[in-house]
Design an enzyme around this catalytic site. Sequence first.
Site, mmCIF file in Angstrom:
data_model
loop_
_atom_site.group_PDB
_atom_site.id
_atom_site.type_symbol
_atom_site.label_atom_id
_atom_site.label_comp_id
_atom_site.label_asym_id
_atom_site.label_seq_id
_atom_site.Cartn_x
_atom_site.Cartn_y
_atom_site.Cartn_z
ATOM 1 N N LYS A 224 0.848 -1.181 0.000
ATOM 2 C CA LYS A 224 0.000 0.000 0.000
ATOM 3 C C LYS A 224 0.885 1.232 0.000
ATOM 4 O O LYS A 224 1.996 1.212 0.536
ATOM 5 C CB LYS A 224 -0.924 0.013 1.218
ATOM 6 C CG LYS A 224 -2.115 0.950 1.102
ATOM 7 C CD LYS A 224 -3.147 0.667 2.180
ATOM 8 C CE LYS A 224 -4.423 1.458 1.917
ATOM 9 N NZ LYS A 224 -5.483 1.135 2.920
ATOM 10 N N HIS A 258 -3.842 1.209 -4.403
ATOM 11 C CA HIS A 258 -2.735 1.291 -3.454
ATOM 12 C C HIS A 258 -1.467 1.910 -4.041
ATOM 13 O O HIS A 258 -0.370 1.651 -3.554
ATOM 14 C CB HIS A 258 -2.416 -0.099 -2.898
ATOM 15 C CG HIS A 258 -3.431 -0.581 -1.919
ATOM 16 N ND1 HIS A 258 -3.254 -1.701 -1.133
ATOM 17 C CD2 HIS A 258 -4.652 -0.089 -1.581
ATOM 18 C CE1 HIS A 258 -4.318 -1.880 -0.375
ATOM 19 N NE2 HIS A 258 -5.176 -0.914 -0.625
ATOM 20 N N ASP A 322 -12.133 -5.394 -4.806
ATOM 21 C CA ASP A 322 -11.970 -4.784 -3.479
ATOM 22 C C ASP A 322 -12.549 -3.381 -3.504
ATOM 23 O O ASP A 322 -11.880 -2.427 -3.878
ATOM 24 C CB ASP A 322 -10.494 -4.761 -3.084
ATOM 25 C CG ASP A 322 -10.285 -4.286 -1.647
ATOM 26 O OD1 ASP A 322 -11.295 -3.992 -0.978
ATOM 27 O OD2 ASP A 322 -9.138 -4.214 -1.198
#
Length: 414
Positions: A224, A258, A322
């Site tokens: 990330k 990310h 996600d």
Amino acid sequence: MSSGYDSAKQVFADWGVDTEAAIARLKDIAISMHCWQGDDVVGFETQTGSSGGGIQATGNHPGRARTPDELRADLEFAYSKIPGTHRLNLHAMYMDTDATPDRDEIEYAHFAPWVDWAKAQGVGLDFNPTFFAHSKADDNLTLSHPDQGIRDFWIEHGRRCREIAAQMGAALGSPAVNNIWVPDGYKDTPIDRMAARRRLEASLDAMFADPLDRAKMLDAVESKLFGIGVEACTVGSHEFYMGYAIRKGTLLCLDMGHFHPTENIADKLSSVALSLDEILLHVSRPMRWDSDHVILLNDDILAMAQELVTADLLGRTHIGLDFFDATISRTAAWVIGVRNMQKALLRALCLPLDQLRKAEDTMDFTTRFTLTEELKDLPHGAIWAEFCARMDVPTGQTLIRDLDSYQASVSSRG
């Protein structure tokens, strides 16, 4: 076969594209749908509380799943509106048990109802340790924490999650991808980044110390850029995990939210694929960095799908989604998100790759440019509609009515 598809099939054939082959290939691509869209990343360890650790869902749309049974009912509805057979990505905080184990005490039995359900539905399972929403993660440090006791707690959680994932994979006859993401980092500039990263590396090594059968479970690590509360330094950066995955032979998870907003994540696939056997994708839409919006059929998703096809990476890439949006129907978000990923893949599978590669290989960039623009006008919608019809799922107004009807049926949930 509809007349619309018959006509579109011929249009694509004129470009040298076999739409039947594209449909057959798309049918076999399983997408791992994330459970946490259905309940705003709350989980079932408790029925209240904040997700924490830089994770935040916004909105209070009615109908949030409050129990495993409600979540499974929502998932079953969503899968019924998505063509093909797919997977479920489950987080450790979604256990289904009357017991109250701490994270370092969880066992396969606490998730057995999910496996039974997955068998009945014919879907595969993937898994994730939950390194957030816990008192031992309040400092946004887990596997890299200076306190050995805190690290040991999370190492044990990770070990148990690997074992649980392996048992899931064995029970379902399909390896479960077990993805590691930790929120570790610092809000302000640290003095010793190296020490924190050495602790993270050692913790991961301890967690992965016991080799498990890759036919049952696949390890993945996820980076990330930064998160809430760790703006100055994320210990598990992209460079850290890319190096770790290459050295240790794990999968590398590339999450579209990310990275820096201007980075093209699709461009990374062919680069990391030269050094890794397999890749995990978390497909998201970062409107403002990692904001995890429901994915659209936009340029980013089309580019990702095209890279997977043109680089011949579909067989080496695990596609998961996600995002979590609590301002809209959660089931509709699932359905639209997965279908958009499938639409993007279908478009990529319907490219006349021989013509495009020939133009590029001969450095005829004018023809390459012209082709890519003209191909946008082809009747992709007719191919998609035919695919959905063969899979017996609705499109258009029928889909909208079905989504609205289900949302109305769950709106009374408190």
